[in-house]
Design a protein around this motif. Structure first.
Motif, short mmCIF file in Angstrom:
data_model
loop_
_atom_site.label_atom_id
_atom_site.label_comp_id
_atom_site.label_asym_id
_atom_site.label_seq_id
_atom_site.Cartn_x
_atom_site.Cartn_y
_atom_site.Cartn_z
N ALA A 291 0.83 -1.20 0.00
CA ALA A 291 0.00 0.00 0.00
C ALA A 291 0.87 1.25 0.00
CB ALA A 291 -0.92 0.00 1.21
N ARG B 53 2.18 1.83 -3.41
CA ARG B 53 1.12 2.28 -4.30
C ARG B 53 0.79 3.76 -4.06
NH1 ARG B 53 -2.72 -0.60 -2.36
NH2 ARG B 53 -3.64 1.08 -1.14
N ASP B 54 0.82 4.18 -2.81
CA ASP B 54 0.42 5.54 -2.46
C ASP B 54 1.58 6.53 -2.50
OD1 ASP B 54 -2.17 4.68 -2.06
OD2 ASP B 54 -1.85 4.28 0.08
N SER C 30 4.30 9.22 -3.41
CA SER C 30 4.34 10.33 -4.38
C SER C 30 5.51 11.22 -4.03
CB SER C 30 3.04 11.13 -4.34
OG SER C 30 2.89 11.80 -3.11
N LYS D 283 -3.12 5.59 8.69
CA LYS D 283 -3.15 6.06 7.30
C LYS D 283 -3.47 7.56 7.24
CE LYS D 283 -2.18 2.32 4.97
NZ LYS D 283 -1.69 1.51 6.10
N HIS E 115 -0.30 16.19 -1.12
CA HIS E 115 -0.91 15.40 -2.19
C HIS E 115 -2.35 15.86 -2.36
CE1 HIS E 115 -2.18 12.02 -4.69
NE2 HIS E 115 -0.89 11.77 -4.87
N GLN F 128 -4.85 14.06 -2.99
CA GLN F 128 -5.75 13.09 -2.36
C GLN F 128 -5.39 12.94 -0.88
OE1 GLN F 128 -5.67 9.41 -4.58
NE2 GLN F 128 -5.66 10.47 -6.56
N GLU G 237 -6.15 10.84 1.37
CA GLU G 237 -5.85 9.49 1.85
C GLU G 237 -4.43 9.05 1.49
OE1 GLU G 237 -7.96 9.13 -2.16
OE2 GLU G 237 -8.12 10.33 -0.31
N ARG G 238 -3.72 9.81 0.66
CA ARG G 238 -2.35 9.45 0.31
C ARG G 238 -1.31 10.36 0.97
NH1 ARG G 238 -1.98 8.56 -6.12
NH2 ARG G 238 0.16 8.09 -5.49
N ARG G 239 -1.76 11.27 1.81
CA ARG G 239 -0.83 12.19 2.46
C ARG G 239 -0.08 11.55 3.61
NH1 ARG G 239 -5.20 17.17 2.62
NH2 ARG G 239 -5.40 17.38 0.34
N VAL H 251 1.88 9.32 3.48
CA VAL H 251 3.25 9.06 3.00
C VAL H 251 4.19 10.16 3.49
CG1 VAL H 251 4.69 8.81 0.96
CG2 VAL H 251 2.40 7.80 1.01
#
Length: 400
Positions: A3, A6-7, A9, A68, A283, A285, A287-289, A291
């Motif tokens: 995951a 995938r996420d 960036s 997450k 980011h 999105q 839900e991808r922050r 990271v």
């Protein structure tokens, strides 16, 4: 792990890197100033940097992965500011003991939810005034350093204000970069003491004294909870992340307790650097922050491993540069504290009392001014407006 791949960036990675850069450009400078005031050895300072970096890195990394969400943790900046005066008042073993008690209290607050109950009842203006009193000397030191070495400090101040106008988020980083260049050109950097080696943690057995418990542990706990954990959690909420606060405070409190004998004065939720990682710049999105939180935590750990190098770099810098950067880094916190303290024009006396007592630096029975400022402000509130104003449950939704 899949995951995370995938996420991943580049924008989130850069956001995490910027958060780390801001932390070491501003808050870390306060730590070095406190270490100088307490006459800590290079080994003790290196261990301190290792402990707060490792604690911030591991807690931020694990909490970001678990929820997450970009949970950014760091060391307590107001707590380090409090130590600038306190480290000279107590033996280092007593200071470590105070760290541990503060960590225990914070952990209990996280487990039981007592944090919300207490913070609802101590006037926020009084806590803000105590914080402003602690930070006042940093603001004044900016100008005393200018008096001593104007050719060094003037470019730093100009870079800061230029940064505030055109790229506010990186103003302190710009000021530090200009300061390093100016110090190098003026021959004010002692390159002979630079050392490239891995950090060696120094274990200091804690000592428990009543004066340090009351004069340092209690103010450190309240300053960390009110000025770091509360706004740090508010940043997450504002960004739309519904992460339960209890596990966050409990985790950082336990990390603080474990690492206190190695010099960590407190690990907590971050606010300013968290805003960098929770925004759309990290980011598009949300839900991808998370990271960015993983990247930030990982970089903290790497830097902490080389704590001796970081310590030697800052030790090689002139006192005026450290004082100037510290003062600039805390201008926002000082202004916020004064503004919050004086916001209610009908109830200004209690926070004013808290501010003046704390800023005076007075000590009684070996207990520092921050505690007496808090106590004096609460006492003034009770005398002027009645004790019921403290114990009545206020309106509004508590942090839970």
């Amino acid at each position: 792990m899949n995951a995370l791949k995938r996420d991943f960036s580049l924008s989130a990675l850069v956001a995490g890197m910027i958060a780390v850069a801001v932390s070491y450009a501003g808050p870390a400078v306060i730590v070095f100033q406190a270490a100088r005031a307490g006459h800590l050895s290079t080994g003790q300072l290196s261990s301190w940097i290792w402990a707060i970096s490792l604690g911030s890195g591991l807690t931020g990394l694990l909490l970001s992965l678990r929820f997450k969400a970009p949970v950014i943790t760091a060391w307590s900046t107001p707590g380090a500011a409090l130590l600038v005066t306190s480290l000279a008042q107590y033996r280092y073993g007593e200071v470590v003991g105070a760290y541990m008690l503060s960590a225990v209290l914070i952990t209990l607050f996280g487990v039981t939810g007592l944090f919300s109950w207490i913070m609802e009842r101590i006037p926020k203006a009084v806590i803000a005034a105590m914080l402003a009193g602690v930070l006042l000397r940093f603001g004044t030191s900016l100008f005393t350093s200018f008096q001593h070495v104007p050719v060094l400090v003037a470019p730093i101040v100009l870079a800061y204000f230029a940064g505030k106008r055109w790229f506010a988020r990186y103003a302190v980083v710009a000021a530090l970069a200009v300061g390093l260049c100016a110090a190098g050109m003026l021959g004010l950097v002692d390159v002979q003491i630079l050392s490239i080696s891995l950090a060696r943690p120094v274990l200091t057995p804690p000592e428990f004294s009543l004066s340090a418990m009351v004069g340092l542990a209690v103010p450190l706990c309240f300053v960390t909870m009110a000025s770091q954990n509360a706004p740090g959690y508010a940043v997450l909420q504002t960004a739309g992340y519904r992460v339960p606060v209890s596990p966050l405070i409990t985790t950082t409190g336990l990390a603080s307790l474990i690492l206190a004998p190695f010099g960590a004065h407190g690990i907590n939720l971050a606010a300013i650097t968290a805003a960098i990682c929770t925004g759309p710049e990290s980011h598009a999105q949300p839900e991808r922050r998370y990271v960015a939180g993983v990247a930030c935590g990982s970089l903290y750990i790497v830097i902490g491993v080389f704590g001796t190098l970081v310590a030697s770099v800052f030790s090689a810098l002139p006192d005026a540069l450290i004082a100037a950067i510290a003062g600039l880094a805390l201008l926002g916190a000082l202004a916020g504290g004064i503004g919050a303290a004086m916001a209610d024009d009908k109830r200004r006396e209690p926070p004013l009392i808290a501010f003046l007592i704390t800023a005076s630096g007075v000590t009684f029975f070996g207990v520092g001014a921050a505690f007496w400022g808090l106590l004096g402000g609460v006492a003034a509130e009770a005398i002027l407006f009645g004790s019921a104003s403290l114990w009545a449950k206020p309106a509004g939704k508590p942090i839970a």
